[in-house]
Design an enzyme around this catalytic site. Structure first.
Site, PDB file in Angstrom:
ATOM      1  N   LYS A  21       0.824  -1.211   0.000  1.00 50.95           N
ATOM      2  CA  LYS A  21       0.000   0.000   0.000  1.00 50.95           C
ATOM      3  C   LYS A  21       0.860   1.264   0.000  1.00 50.95           C
ATOM      4  O   LYS A  21       0.660   2.154  -0.815  1.00 50.95           O
ATOM      5  CB  LYS A  21      -0.855  -0.056   1.269  1.00 50.95           C
ATOM      6  CG  LYS A  21      -2.089   0.738   1.282  1.00 50.95           C
ATOM      7  CD  LYS A  21      -3.026   0.223   2.384  1.00 50.95           C
ATOM      8  CE  LYS A  21      -2.359  -0.053   3.712  1.00 50.95           C
ATOM      9  NZ  LYS A  21      -2.245   1.104   4.605  1.00 50.95           N
ATOM     10  N   ARG A  96     -10.558   3.529   7.874  1.00 45.75           N
ATOM     11  CA  ARG A  96     -10.284   2.159   8.298  1.00 45.75           C
ATOM     12  C   ARG A  96     -11.458   1.554   9.064  1.00 45.75           C
ATOM     13  O   ARG A  96     -11.399   0.380   9.411  1.00 45.75           O
ATOM     14  CB  ARG A  96      -9.088   2.179   9.226  1.00 45.75           C
ATOM     15  CG  ARG A  96      -7.790   1.713   8.570  1.00 45.75           C
ATOM     16  CD  ARG A  96      -6.834   1.581   9.671  1.00 45.75           C
ATOM     17  NE  ARG A  96      -5.662   0.853   9.584  1.00 45.75           N
ATOM     18  CZ  ARG A  96      -4.485   1.285   9.157  1.00 45.75           C
ATOM     19  NH1 ARG A  96      -4.381   2.438   8.567  1.00 45.75           N
ATOM     20  NH2 ARG A  96      -3.424   0.553   9.299  1.00 45.75           N
ATOM     21  N   ARG A 133      10.121  -6.451   6.168  1.00 45.29           N
ATOM     22  CA  ARG A 133      10.049  -5.017   5.867  1.00 45.29           C
ATOM     23  C   ARG A 133      10.921  -4.190   6.810  1.00 45.29           C
ATOM     24  O   ARG A 133      10.956  -4.431   8.010  1.00 45.29           O
ATOM     25  CB  ARG A 133       8.596  -4.554   5.990  1.00 45.29           C
ATOM     26  CG  ARG A 133       8.428  -3.051   5.859  1.00 45.29           C
ATOM     27  CD  ARG A 133       7.030  -2.661   5.561  1.00 45.29           C
ATOM     28  NE  ARG A 133       6.131  -2.828   6.687  1.00 45.29           N
ATOM     29  CZ  ARG A 133       4.805  -2.638   6.599  1.00 45.29           C
ATOM     30  NH1 ARG A 133       4.269  -2.329   5.434  1.00 45.29           N
ATOM     31  NH2 ARG A 133       4.048  -2.785   7.652  1.00 45.29           N
ATOM     32  N   ARG A 165       9.884  -1.617  11.998  1.00 47.61           N
ATOM     33  CA  ARG A 165       8.859  -0.914  12.777  1.00 47.61           C
ATOM     34  C   ARG A 165       8.524  -1.709  14.031  1.00 47.61           C
ATOM     35  O   ARG A 165       8.454  -2.931  13.988  1.00 47.61           O
ATOM     36  CB  ARG A 165       7.588  -0.755  11.926  1.00 47.61           C
ATOM     37  CG  ARG A 165       7.638   0.429  11.015  1.00 47.61           C
ATOM     38  CD  ARG A 165       6.546   0.426   9.988  1.00 47.61           C
ATOM     39  NE  ARG A 165       5.211   0.139  10.509  1.00 47.61           N
ATOM     40  CZ  ARG A 165       4.099   0.248   9.781  1.00 47.61           C
ATOM     41  NH1 ARG A 165       4.173   0.660   8.529  1.00 47.61           N
ATOM     42  NH2 ARG A 165       2.927  -0.034  10.291  1.00 47.61           N
ATOM     43  N   ARG A 176      -2.973  -6.778  13.815  1.00 47.29           N
ATOM     44  CA  ARG A 176      -3.359  -5.805  12.783  1.00 47.29           C
ATOM     45  C   ARG A 176      -4.129  -6.473  11.648  1.00 47.29           C
ATOM     46  O   ARG A 176      -5.065  -5.897  11.089  1.00 47.29           O
ATOM     47  CB  ARG A 176      -2.115  -5.097  12.248  1.00 47.29           C
ATOM     48  CG  ARG A 176      -1.569  -4.099  13.256  1.00 47.29           C
ATOM     49  CD  ARG A 176      -0.112  -3.811  13.017  1.00 47.29           C
ATOM     50  NE  ARG A 176       0.115  -3.117  11.782  1.00 47.29           N
ATOM     51  CZ  ARG A 176       1.265  -3.179  11.112  1.00 47.29           C
ATOM     52  NH1 ARG A 176       2.251  -3.904  11.558  1.00 47.29           N
ATOM     53  NH2 ARG A 176       1.403  -2.488  10.007  1.00 47.29           N
TER      54      ARG A 176
HETATM   55  P1  AMP Z   1      -0.280   1.795   8.968  1.00 51.72           P
HETATM   56  O1  AMP Z   1       1.089   2.321   8.738  1.00 51.72           O
HETATM   57  O2  AMP Z   1      -1.293   2.366   8.025  1.00 51.72           O
HETATM   58  O3  AMP Z   1      -0.313   0.281   9.006  1.00 51.72           O
HETATM   59  O4  AMP Z   1      -0.729   2.297  10.429  1.00 51.72           O
HETATM   60  C1  AMP Z   1      -0.003   1.924  11.576  1.00 51.72           C
HETATM   61  C2  AMP Z   1      -0.876   2.043  12.821  1.00 51.72           C
HETATM   62  O5  AMP Z   1      -1.322   3.405  12.979  1.00 51.72           O
HETATM   63  C3  AMP Z   1      -2.161   1.221  12.795  1.00 51.72           C
HETATM   64  O6  AMP Z   1      -1.936  -0.125  13.183  1.00 51.72           O
HETATM   65  C4  AMP Z   1      -3.018   1.993  13.808  1.00 51.72           C
HETATM   66  O7  AMP Z   1      -2.605   1.735  15.141  1.00 51.72           O
HETATM   67  C5  AMP Z   1      -2.652   3.435  13.489  1.00 51.72           C
HETATM   68  N1  AMP Z   1      -3.531   4.000  12.429  1.00 51.72           N
HETATM   69  C6  AMP Z   1      -3.165   4.379  11.168  1.00 51.72           C
HETATM   70  N2  AMP Z   1      -4.224   4.817  10.470  1.00 51.72           N
HETATM   71  C7  AMP Z   1      -5.290   4.730  11.303  1.00 51.72           C
HETATM   72  C8  AMP Z   1      -6.676   5.019  11.165  1.00 51.72           C
HETATM   73  N3  AMP Z   1      -7.194   5.489  10.014  1.00 51.72           N
HETATM   74  N4  AMP Z   1      -7.474   4.796  12.243  1.00 51.72           N
HETATM   75  C9  AMP Z   1      -6.991   4.340  13.403  1.00 51.72           C
HETATM   76  N5  AMP Z   1      -5.694   4.029  13.611  1.00 51.72           N
HETATM   77  C10 AMP Z   1      -4.842   4.221  12.570  1.00 51.72           C
END
Ligand code: AMP
Length: 221
Positions: A21, A96, A133, A165, A176
């Site tokens: 993504k 989300r 990653r 990360r 997740r």
């Molecule tokens: P990502 O890099 O998009 O996988 O986001 C990493 C983490 O940030 C997620 O596992 C959530 O804890 C938080 N996060 C990112 N985007 C959102 C969202 N739209 N709503 C809630 N939590 C978010």
């Protein structure tokens, strides 16, 4: 233009963690001259800055849980109101949940969404990808074990430190993926019902996938 009634290009990229993504969103945004707005990157920046908000966000993120919808709406609505969004934007990681999708609908009431792209990658493939990653702490560039920058820990783009990360550990990844299946996957039907969803095969090299994504967007514009 497509379903938008003004000249802005408004794209959303969906896909479970590890579907590519971030990589595809960044290329697509660059190709269309619009900002790539990643809520995950925004939150990681707050964590790096060590603000109170960042500290609270980190607790959710490390547990693989979503932050509350009202917090995310505040963050996204402020970001979408900045001047660099005058030609449009690309959202990566938002919405989300059903609540966030409704919030977004309120924010884009004046023109709608151009297209939501769903990168389809099977779960076993993404688990492999995530565990290898690595990411640059400074500029966010994503690498994979085997890339010189991942192996040396030094980013080829900016010289920053390349790390794994905190939420790419196996437990957090499983949490997740479960969250994605429960809360985010159901949103796809919502976008599909409005004729706004393009399912794109996300298996293949980044170039191959980018070609498919580009074709899906061009068809809509
Ligand atoms: P990502 O890099 O998009 O996988 O986001 C990493 C983490 O940030 C997620 O596992 C959530 O804890 C938080 N996060 C990112 N985007 C959102 C969202 N739209 N709503 C809630 N939590 C978010």
């Amino acid at each position: 233009m497509g379903s938008s009634n003004d000249s802005q290009v408004r794209l959303i990229v969906f896909g479970r963690q590890g579907a590519g993504k971030g990589t595809q969103a960044s290329r697509l945004a660059q190709n269309h001259g619009i900002p790539h707005i990643s809520t995950g990157d925004m939150l990681r920046e707050a964590v790096r800055e060590g603000t109170d908000f960042g500290k609270r966000a980190k607790e959710y993120m490390d547990a693989g849980q979503l932050l509350p919808d009202d917090v995310m709406l505040g963050l996204v609505s402020e970001r979408l109101s900045r001047p660099d969004t005058s030609r449009g934007w690309l959202l990566d990681g938002f919405p989300r949940t059903a609540g966030q999708a409704e919030d977004l609908q309120g924010l884009v009431a004046d023109g709608g969404i151009t297209l939501a792209i769903n990168l389809e990658v099977p779960e076993d493939v993404v688990v492999d990808r995530i565990s290898s990653r690595r990411v640059c702490e400074s500029c966010g560039t994503i690498y994979s074990v085997g890339d010189p920058s991942a192996d040396s820990g030094k980013c080829a783009k900016c010289g920053g430190t390349v790390v794994q990360r905190d939420d790419d550990t196996e437990d957090a990844v499983r949490a997740r993926l479960a969250t994605y299946n429960e809360q985010t996957a159901p949103l796809l039907g919502w976008f599909e019902a409005q004729g706004l969803l393009a399912n794109v095969d996300g298996v293949g090299s980044p170039d191959e996938v980018a070609t498919r994504v580009g074709a899906a967007v061009d068809e809509r514009l």
